[in-house]
Design an enzyme around this catalytic site. Structure first.
Site, PDB file in Angstrom:
ATOM      1  N   CYS A   2       0.851  -1.192   0.000  1.00 15.18           N
ATOM      2  CA  CYS A   2       0.000   0.000   0.000  1.00 15.18           C
ATOM      3  C   CYS A   2       0.886   1.241   0.000  1.00 15.18           C
ATOM      4  CB  CYS A   2      -0.937   0.109   1.196  1.00 15.18           C
ATOM      5  SG  CYS A   2      -2.026  -1.306   1.389  1.00 15.18           S
ATOM      6  N   ARG A  27       3.284   0.195  -5.247  1.00 16.83           N
ATOM      7  CA  ARG A  27       3.186  -0.466  -3.939  1.00 16.83           C
ATOM      8  C   ARG A  27       1.873  -1.231  -3.755  1.00 16.83           C
ATOM      9  NH1 ARG A  27       6.799   1.472  -0.305  1.00 16.83           N
ATOM     10  NH2 ARG A  27       5.481   0.712   1.371  1.00 16.83           N
ATOM     11  N   TRP A  73      -2.996  -2.524  -1.602  1.00 15.85           N
ATOM     12  CA  TRP A  73      -2.731  -3.916  -1.936  1.00 15.85           C
ATOM     13  C   TRP A  73      -3.437  -4.707  -0.851  1.00 15.85           C
ATOM     14  CZ3 TRP A  73      -0.431  -8.235   0.282  1.00 15.85           C
ATOM     15  CH2 TRP A  73      -0.118  -9.272  -0.598  1.00 15.85           C
ATOM     16  N   ASN A  99      -0.970   1.667   5.894  1.00 13.71           N
ATOM     17  CA  ASN A  99      -0.183   0.669   5.172  1.00 13.71           C
ATOM     18  C   ASN A  99       0.347  -0.307   6.210  1.00 13.71           C
ATOM     19  OD1 ASN A  99       1.714  -0.756   3.659  1.00 13.71           O
ATOM     20  ND2 ASN A  99       3.256   0.849   3.841  1.00 13.71           N
ATOM     21  N   GLY A 100      -0.109  -1.550   6.164  1.00  9.64           N
ATOM     22  CA  GLY A 100       0.375  -2.535   7.130  1.00  9.64           C
ATOM     23  C   GLY A 100      -0.737  -3.472   7.530  1.00  9.64           C
ATOM     24  N   GLU A 485      16.086 -16.861 -11.646  1.00  6.36           N
ATOM     25  CA  GLU A 485      15.639 -15.476 -11.812  1.00  6.36           C
ATOM     26  C   GLU A 485      14.902 -15.296 -13.144  1.00  6.36           C
ATOM     27  OE1 GLU A 485      15.147 -13.036 -10.028  1.00  6.36           O
ATOM     28  OE2 GLU A 485      15.193 -11.268 -11.299  1.00  6.36           O
ATOM     29  N   LYS A 489      11.090 -13.985 -13.482  1.00  8.72           N
ATOM     30  CA  LYS A 489      10.715 -12.821 -14.304  1.00  8.72           C
ATOM     31  C   LYS A 489       9.560 -13.173 -15.214  1.00  8.72           C
ATOM     32  CE  LYS A 489      12.064 -10.318 -12.611  1.00  8.72           C
ATOM     33  NZ  LYS A 489      12.836 -10.302 -11.447  1.00  8.72           N
ATOM     34  N   GLU A 492       6.154 -13.864 -13.172  1.00  8.30           N
ATOM     35  CA  GLU A 492       5.510 -12.753 -12.470  1.00  8.30           C
ATOM     36  C   GLU A 492       4.897 -11.723 -13.411  1.00  8.30           C
ATOM     37  OE1 GLU A 492       7.903 -10.156  -9.945  1.00  8.30           O
ATOM     38  OE2 GLU A 492       9.646 -10.563 -11.167  1.00  8.30           O
ATOM     39  N   HIS A 508      16.102 -35.740 -12.820  1.00  7.60           N
ATOM     40  CA  HIS A 508      15.527 -36.267 -11.581  1.00  7.60           C
ATOM     41  C   HIS A 508      14.050 -35.889 -11.451  1.00  7.60           C
ATOM     42  CE1 HIS A 508      19.463 -37.587 -10.341  1.00  7.60           C
ATOM     43  NE2 HIS A 508      19.930 -36.403 -10.706  1.00  7.60           N
ATOM     44  N   LYS A 607       5.337  -3.870  -5.237  1.00  6.31           N
ATOM     45  CA  LYS A 607       6.791  -3.729  -5.285  1.00  6.31           C
ATOM     46  C   LYS A 607       7.445  -4.046  -3.952  1.00  6.31           C
ATOM     47  CE  LYS A 607      10.614  -2.552  -7.294  1.00  6.31           C
ATOM     48  NZ  LYS A 607      11.143  -3.583  -8.208  1.00  6.31           N
TER      49      LYS A 607
HETATM   50  O1  M6R Z   1      12.621  -5.212  -1.952  1.00  4.94           O
HETATM   51  P1  M6R Z   1      13.138  -6.614  -1.860  1.00  4.94           P
HETATM   52  O2  M6R Z   1      14.335  -6.838  -2.699  1.00  4.94           O
HETATM   53  O3  M6R Z   1      13.338  -7.062  -0.454  1.00  4.94           O
HETATM   54  O4  M6R Z   1      11.975  -7.491  -2.464  1.00  4.94           O
HETATM   55  C1  M6R Z   1      12.033  -8.889  -2.452  1.00  4.94           C
HETATM   56  C2  M6R Z   1      11.044  -9.471  -3.409  1.00  4.94           C
HETATM   57  O5  M6R Z   1       9.735  -9.129  -3.043  1.00  4.94           O
HETATM   58  C3  M6R Z   1      11.274  -9.004  -4.839  1.00  4.94           C
HETATM   59  O6  M6R Z   1      12.587  -9.264  -5.246  1.00  4.94           O
HETATM   60  C4  M6R Z   1      10.294  -9.689  -5.805  1.00  4.94           C
HETATM   61  O7  M6R Z   1      10.564 -11.040  -5.868  1.00  4.94           O
HETATM   62  C5  M6R Z   1      10.358  -9.028  -7.179  1.00  4.94           C
HETATM   63  N1  M6R Z   1       9.054  -8.625  -7.595  1.00  4.94           N
HETATM   64  C6  M6R Z   1      10.838  -9.937  -8.241  1.00  4.94           C
HETATM   65  O8  M6R Z   1      10.902  -9.307  -9.460  1.00  4.94           O
END
Ligand code: M6R
Length: 612
Positions: A2, A27, A73, A99-100, A485, A489, A492, A508, A607
């Site tokens: 949020c 956010r 969010w 936010n929280g 990674e 990508k 997501e 395996h 984010k």
């Molecule tokens: O801000 P942070 O690096 O701690 O965030 C960790 C993850 O939430 C973040 O890397 C998330 O996996 C990304 N959206 C991936 O692209």
């Protein structure tokens, strides 16, 4: 998650709030709302993006010089108009943005219901604003006192701003576990989750610490206190961010802009921290703790998501170069599994945002057990940066696309410098090898530039595979975390199921998935595992899988086997993730665009994950 923003001053609040919310949309973006106070307290809120809210307020009374805004969010309650913030207390006197998460909201809610309160939403936030109202009534308290007393009764995390219909001259804001920054302008104040809504009005900011609150008055006075009611002195800091940094700069999406920024980001990350000719590395934070690091029995990384993938590369680098045992922990598991932590362990938290709740909690737990905490963060002044004993900023600039790209390569750059500095201190690397790697690190920005030129070719490959339902990403050694990674990508932002595996693990289990519909992305650049990865490619081809291989420029062998090859510039194996990730970022970007997905704001994500 949020985003929150608030304004008090001589200007019209609404445009400032809406612009701020758009900047904070990364956010959370499932609903948005504002409350403005102009004699009456007007609350406007809508499910959907901030633009829906803007449409909804056309022709409505939004003229006011004090207001609060929120982009959500969802945690408690589905994303709809009712659950959107701000929330009002039963009397309609108080409005809050939050936010929280308030963890004990249910017991408080039951108590308030017994006292006659009614609830219209499913949120924990509506409970909090009514608790503040009840405290105010029972104790005949000021808003400030009521907020403080109420917050002492709640368990959880919050960044809140509260306004009172009967007092258009004051904002009360507080934080615990969620970020908050106060912007100090000319007779005006801003409060926000980060500096992006503030940057064009003032560069003077104060970061509120955990368990602190502020009372901000229209007459220009403000003070900060702890939740224990003790006045705190505050340092006014100058923002380093510029407006340009948070705009798209001609790119269609933030993600694409951030992918293309990587050559500069790497150059910025090493600037002033190394000299290849003289063979020195000075990573802030490591210097003061060099003995502690060099003599550490163990280094433990704790992180989430992409930052966890960086941590894995950190493990490979530090064990390989500096010969210190390393463990990599998901922060969410680490914090709860009662791990063994000794005083001579060093804990490294990696986080782009510096606000990830699990990572923050993990380091707090490790700190209690007397470990030294080192933070690698991108956001300056963030909670993790401040909770660490020492650390390094990645200096990648604001990363706004929800999918992390430039933060990843900046983190790996810092980890490379760290591994090399430790190796040098421990005598586990020769000075010639050290110089060789440093020289090559200086070449990396140019090599990434070359990899970025493959954009058109990658777009063509994306067009072929955009309708696939699954993808496999396989790599070995330093390229295994890159495979993880790459898969993250893709899933997501395009919502295609993708998995990363160490290439040899394929047989395996995952090999059962391979047929003519399965695209398999191979990372085949590392010399040390070249022959083995060729065998893995053959195993996939034998089962009719489609092979997209990332190889070094000029590679002939893989070309003869793969359906598509993407040739990137060769580099030192320890640096290869910095180059091999580039085509994977571009591939996921183009596939997502072709599938009509919102790459900067993928569904269900935010984010910075400031909730567990
Ligand atoms: O801000 P942070 O690096 O701690 O965030 C960790 C993850 O939430 C973040 O890397 C998330 O996996 C990304 N959206 C991936 O692209």
């Amino acid at each position: 998650m949020c985003g929150i923003v608030a304004y008090i001053g001589p200007k019209e609040a609404y445009p400032i709030l809406v612009k701020g919310l758009k900047r904070l949309e990364y956010r959370g973006y499932d609903s948005a709302g504002v409350a403005v106070l102009n004699g009456a307290l007007h609350v406007y809120k809508k499910a959907g993006k901030v633009s829906e809210l803007e449409n909804y307020t056309i022709g409505k009374d939004v003229s006011a010089t004090i207001g609060i805004g929120h982009t959500r969010w969802a945690t408690h309650g589905v994303p709809n108009d009712i659950n959107a913030h701000p929330h009002l207390s039963n009397s309609g006197n108080l409005a809050i943005i939050h936010n929280g998460i308030i963890e004990n909201y249910d017991s408080i809610k039951q108590e308030l219901i017994k006292r006659g309160y009614q609830f219209h939403s499913d949120t924990d936030t509506e409970v909090l604003v009514n608790l503040i109202e009840e405290v105010r009534k029972q104790e005949n308290a000021t808003l400030e006192d009521a907020v403080r007393i109420a917050l002492n009764e709640v368990v959880g995390a919050y960044a809140i701003v509260v306004i009172d219909r009967n007092n258009p001259n004051q904002l009360v804001a507080a934080r615990k576990g969620s970020p908050m920054v106060i912007g100090i302008g000319e007779n005006e104040f801003f409060v926000a989750s980060d500096a992006s809504p503030i940057i064009e009005y003032t560069k003077q900011v104060v970061y509120l610490d955990d368990q602190e609150y502020t009372v901000i008055n229209r007459d220009g006075s403000f003070y900060i206190k702890t939740l224990g009611n003790v006045i705190k002195s505050h340092a006014i800091q100058k923002l380093e961010m510029s407006l340009e940094m948070i705009e798209k700069g001609g790119f269609e999406h933030f993600m694409l802009k951030e992918i293309f920024e990587q050559p500069k980001v790497i150059a910025d990350a090493v600037r002033g921290r190394m000299n290849a000719q003289d063979g020195w590395i000075k990573l802030g934070g490591i210097n003061e703790y060099l003995n502690k690091f060099a003599n550490a029995k163990r280094i433990i990384f704790s992180a989430c998501g992409t930052s966890w993938h960086s941590a894995m590369i950190g493990e490979y680098l530090i064990e390989d170069l500096a010969r210190i045992p390393v463990e990599v922990e998901y922060a969410s598991e680490f914090r709860y599994r009662n791990p063994i932590i000794n005083e001579d362990d060093v804990i490294i938290a990696i986080s782009q945002s510096g606000e990830t709740a699990d990572t923050l909690a993990a380091i707090e737990m490790a700190k209690e057990r007397k470990a030294m905490i080192y933070g690698i963060c991108n956001v300056i002044g963030s909670s993790i940066a401040r909770a660490s004993h020492a650390g390094s900023y990645t200096h990648a600039g604001p990363e706004i696309g929800v999918a992390s790209t430039k933060a990843f390569t900046a983190q790996i750059t810092i980890l490379t410098l760290m591994a090399l500095q430790l190796a040098q201190a421990r005598g586990t690397i020769s000075s010639s090898k050290l110089r060789e790697i440093l020289v090559e690190l200086e070449n990396i920005p140019a090599k990434i530039e070359r990899a970025l030129k493959l954009d058109e070719q990658i777009k063509e490959i994306a067009a072929i595979y955009k309708d696939s339902s699954n993808f496999l990403y396989l790599g070995r050694g330093y390229n295994f975390p890159v495979a993880l990674e790459g898969a993250l990508k893709l899933k997501e932002i395009s919502y295609i199921h993708a998995e990363g595996y160490p290439a040899a693990e394929m047989k395996h289990g995952p090999i059962a998935l391979i047929d003519e519909n399965m695209p398999v992305v191979f990372l085949a650049t590392n010399a040390s595992a070249y022959e083995k990865i060729i065998s893995n490619i053959q195993e996939v081809k034998a089962r009719k899988g489609k092979v997209i291989a990332v190889v070094n420029e000029g590679d002939k062998h893989v070309r003869s086997l793969a359906d598509h090859v993407i040739e990137v510039p060769a580099t030192e194996e320890v640096l290869s993730p910095l180059v091999t990730i580039i085509p994977l970022q571009l591939l996921s970007y183009h596939i997502a665009i072709m599938r009509g997905c919102n790459v900067d704001q993928p569904r269900n994500l935010a984010k910075s994950v400031t909730v567990e």
